[in-house]
Design a protein around this motif. Structure first.
Motif, short mmCIF file in Angstrom:
data_model
loop_
_atom_site.label_atom_id
_atom_site.label_comp_id
_atom_site.label_asym_id
_atom_site.label_seq_id
_atom_site.Cartn_x
_atom_site.Cartn_y
_atom_site.Cartn_z
N ALA A 114 0.92 -2.61 -7.49
CA ALA A 114 1.27 -1.20 -8.19
C ALA A 114 0.33 -0.29 -7.72
O ALA A 114 -0.89 -0.46 -7.19
CB ALA A 114 0.97 -1.37 -9.73
N GLY A 115 0.63 1.02 -8.01
CA GLY A 115 -0.14 2.16 -7.55
C GLY A 115 0.29 3.20 -6.75
O GLY A 115 1.65 3.59 -6.79
N ASP A 116 -0.37 3.98 -5.72
CA ASP A 116 0.14 4.95 -5.05
C ASP A 116 0.94 4.37 -3.76
O ASP A 116 1.86 5.19 -3.29
CB ASP A 116 -0.99 5.95 -4.75
CG ASP A 116 -1.49 6.57 -6.06
OD1 ASP A 116 -0.59 7.10 -6.82
OD2 ASP A 116 -2.87 6.12 -6.26
N GLY A 117 0.51 3.35 -2.85
CA GLY A 117 0.85 3.01 -1.67
C GLY A 117 0.22 3.90 -0.69
O GLY A 117 -0.49 4.71 -1.07
N PRO A 118 0.70 3.65 0.63
CA PRO A 118 1.74 2.64 0.92
C PRO A 118 0.99 1.09 0.72
O PRO A 118 -0.08 0.99 0.70
CB PRO A 118 2.09 2.85 2.37
CG PRO A 118 0.66 3.43 2.84
CD PRO A 118 0.14 4.43 1.81
N PHE A 119 2.26 0.51 0.56
CA PHE A 119 1.97 -0.81 -0.03
C PHE A 119 1.66 -2.05 1.04
O PHE A 119 0.96 -2.93 0.86
CB PHE A 119 2.76 -1.26 -1.17
CG PHE A 119 2.93 -0.55 -2.14
CD1 PHE A 119 1.81 -0.58 -3.03
CD2 PHE A 119 3.94 0.61 -2.22
CE1 PHE A 119 2.00 0.21 -4.17
CE2 PHE A 119 3.76 1.31 -3.37
CZ PHE A 119 2.93 1.26 -4.25
N PHE A 120 2.77 -2.14 2.03
CA PHE A 120 2.54 -3.05 2.95
C PHE A 120 2.76 -2.35 4.42
O PHE A 120 3.73 -2.66 5.39
CB PHE A 120 3.86 -3.98 2.93
CG PHE A 120 3.97 -4.45 1.30
CD1 PHE A 120 2.94 -5.21 0.76
CD2 PHE A 120 4.88 -3.89 0.67
CE1 PHE A 120 2.99 -5.71 -0.42
CE2 PHE A 120 5.05 -4.38 -0.73
CZ PHE A 120 4.12 -5.15 -1.29
N PRO A 121 1.95 -1.35 4.71
CA PRO A 121 2.06 -0.73 6.11
C PRO A 121 2.16 -1.47 7.36
O PRO A 121 2.58 -0.96 8.41
CB PRO A 121 1.02 0.21 5.97
CG PRO A 121 -0.02 -0.39 5.21
CD PRO A 121 0.77 -0.89 4.00
N ARG A 122 1.39 -2.70 7.19
CA ARG A 122 1.36 -3.52 8.57
C ARG A 122 2.51 -4.40 8.62
O ARG A 122 2.69 -5.14 9.69
CB ARG A 122 -0.10 -4.22 8.46
CG ARG A 122 -1.31 -3.17 8.54
CD ARG A 122 -2.61 -4.06 8.91
NE ARG A 122 -2.93 -4.91 7.85
CZ ARG A 122 -3.65 -4.56 6.89
NH1 ARG A 122 -3.97 -3.45 6.60
NH2 ARG A 122 -4.09 -5.33 5.76
N VAL A 123 3.33 -4.62 7.49
CA VAL A 123 4.47 -5.62 7.69
C VAL A 123 5.61 -4.67 8.19
O VAL A 123 6.34 -3.94 6.92
CB VAL A 123 4.49 -6.38 6.30
CG1 VAL A 123 5.72 -7.23 6.46
CG2 VAL A 123 3.25 -7.07 6.40
N ASP A 124 6.27 -4.64 8.79
CA ASP A 124 7.64 -4.16 9.36
C ASP A 124 7.69 -2.98 8.70
O ASP A 124 8.75 -2.42 8.24
CB ASP A 124 8.58 -5.11 8.70
CG ASP A 124 10.18 -4.72 9.38
OD1 ASP A 124 10.09 -4.31 10.64
OD2 ASP A 124 11.13 -5.25 8.73
N GLY A 125 6.76 -1.85 9.20
CA GLY A 125 7.09 -0.47 8.84
C GLY A 125 7.02 -0.13 7.44
O GLY A 125 7.83 0.87 6.99
N ASP A 126 6.17 -0.76 6.48
CA ASP A 126 6.23 -0.66 5.14
C ASP A 126 7.93 -0.90 4.53
O ASP A 126 8.67 0.17 4.37
CB ASP A 126 5.72 0.59 4.71
CG ASP A 126 5.54 0.68 3.25
OD1 ASP A 126 4.99 1.77 2.74
OD2 ASP A 126 5.89 -0.28 2.40
N ILE A 127 8.30 -2.13 4.29
CA ILE A 127 9.82 -2.50 3.83
C ILE A 127 9.89 -1.84 2.58
O ILE A 127 11.00 -2.25 2.10
CB ILE A 127 9.89 -4.01 4.01
CG1 ILE A 127 8.60 -4.85 2.95
CG2 ILE A 127 9.73 -4.50 5.37
CD1 ILE A 127 9.22 -6.23 3.01
N SER A 128 8.85 -1.66 1.90
CA SER A 128 8.95 -1.14 0.47
C SER A 128 9.93 0.30 0.19
O SER A 128 10.45 0.55 -0.70
CB SER A 128 7.76 -0.85 -0.36
OG SER A 128 6.80 0.21 0.26
N ARG A 129 10.03 0.77 1.56
CA ARG A 129 10.61 2.14 1.96
C ARG A 129 12.23 1.70 2.10
O ARG A 129 13.10 2.73 2.18
CB ARG A 129 10.17 3.00 2.79
CG ARG A 129 8.53 3.19 2.60
CD ARG A 129 8.16 4.24 3.44
NE ARG A 129 6.93 4.38 3.23
CZ ARG A 129 6.23 5.63 2.39
NH1 ARG A 129 7.03 6.38 1.95
NH2 ARG A 129 5.05 5.81 2.34
#
Length: 418
Positions: A207-222
């Motif tokens: 949780a929070g502001d992010g970005p959350f997973f920037p090193r995994v596939d271009g931040d898949i949370s987007r």
């Protein structure tokens, strides 16, 4: 509906205690208990930040803690019945109901809404304040402990009894005012949302502001698909529900009971496998079995709790798991579908049986479909309760990823020594 002033006062009582600073991301590593198949997270309590293991309750309204145990964290402060915190936490759409004794000095008694059956917390408890902390990392990559000094919890009057060793309560992540993500969002000034990736091995909540997973596939949370959150009288107001328009198996639509709309799907970590309501389950199982037979899968006697099983030697394998008929849950339109297939749809029940991981939910299920833990694993989910929407992606295996890859973003940032 509760008076807005109550909610605003509750927000102030939390936010004013922990000042917001730079961007912050909070994360909770998850483990799966092999005996109960429940997901477990560790939260830190009290002035000395004692670790407490809790079973994750995706739609739970609050953090339930067994305060009767001798090892309970210190400095748990009961909340008075007539306080602003009690009134706001137990108002409409809170997921909790007030159960105060008479008298001006009575503490705030609480009990969960109907729909929380099976929880030890259903016996009731009291609302209390205690310091709570989780791990965090700021925008510069610096790790720290994110603590809320006056976090509202529900103190149960007995042990939780989940069967998992050391588990002493539940971690409520639901759409209520005092769930963990809601209080964290208020305290740190971040959006009212969180990401979850459940796993049989290494899962994570972020949780929070992010970005959350920037090193995994271009931040898949987007790159998630979104559907509106729904409500139902038969469920807790804190549960996460989405609308269901139809169910398709191998592209063929099943007949849903048109006499009892609207149909809904609930997401739950309280059950290990997806459950389908009894009026629909027989047709669901037979449709899947028929489509599987056309693919050359040989049916074998069922293995409890599953109703549809196959000879593993006749089930082809792919990189995403077993090659089986696709199950499509059609949501608000034909363009928005939740597809279940491969590893998410099948369970190896024995050496002689690979089974459809969907069970008969009976007549009192509450929702048409309850998506259980197995079907939610290795799927990135965004619970945006502030925006009243759910985001979901395809199974991570489609990108040759797993929840462990997302968790690895934080693995090097171990919780500081306490």
């Amino acid at each position: 509906m509760a008076a807005p002033s109550l909610y605003l006062l509750l927000l102030c009582s939390l936010a004013c205690l922990v000042p917001s600073s730079r961007s912050r991301t909070l994360f909770l590593p998850l483990a799966k208990d092999p005996s109960t198949l429940r997901y477990v997270a560790t939260v830190y309590h009290g002035p000395s930040l004692d670790p407490v293991d809790r079973a994750v309750d995706l739609g739970g309204p609050s953090l339930w803690l067994d305060c009767s145990a001798s090892s309970s964290p210190s400095a748990v402060r009961p909340v008075p019945c007539r306080s602003i915190q009690c009134l706001a936490a137990t108002s409409d759409a809170s997921g909790l109901r007030r159960a105060c004794a008479s008298g001006a000095s009575a503490v705030c008694g609480v009990r969960p809404e109907s729909g929380a059956a099976g929880e030890a917390a259903a016996r009731g408890g009291v609302l209390a304040e205690v310091a709570v902390a989780v791990d965090s990392v700021d925008g510069s990559g610096e790790r720290s402990v994110a603590a809320v000094d006056r976090f509202l919890i529900s103190c149960a009057r007995g042990p939780p009894g989940y069967g998992a060793t050391g588990v002493r309560g539940t971690l409520g992540l639901g759409r209520s005012r005092i769930s963990l993500p809601s209080q964290v969002a208020t305290a740190f000034g971040v959006r009212r949302r969180f990401f979850a990736c459940l796993s049989a091995s290494e899962g994570v909540i972020v949780a929070g502001d992010g970005p959350f997973f920037p090193r995994v596939d271009g931040d898949i949370s987007r790159s998630l698909t979104y559907t509106p959150l729904a409500t139902a009288k038969s469920a807790r107001s804190s549960d996460y529900l989405i609308n269901l328009t139809s169910i398709k198996i191998d592209g063929k639509r099943l007949s849903l009971d048109s006499s009892s709309p609207p149909h809904s799907i609930k997401l739950s970590t309280a059950i290990p496998y997806t459950a389908v309501a009894s009026p629909i389950y027989p047709a669901f199982g037979e449709a899947f079995a028929g489509a599987a037979s056309a693919m050359g899968m040989a049916r074998v006697p069922p293995v409890a709790p599953f109703g549809v099983c196959f000879d593993p030697r006749t089930v082809a394998a792919t990189g995403a798991g077993p090659d089986v008929p696709a199950i499509d849950l059609v949501l608000q339109s034909e363009m928005v579908r939740w597809r279940i297939g491969g590893s998410n749809s099948m369970v190896r029940a024995s050496d002689e049986a690979t089974c459809l991981g969907v069970v008969d939910g009976g007549d009192g299920l509450g929702s048409t479909v309850v998506l259980g833990g197995h079907q939610l694993e290795d799927v990135l989910l965004e619970f945006d309760f502030g925006g009243s929407r759910l985001g979901f992606g395809p199974p991570l295996s489609a990108r040759r990823l797993a929840c462990s890859d997302l968790r690895s973003e934080f693995n090097s940032m171990a919780f500081p020594s306490l």
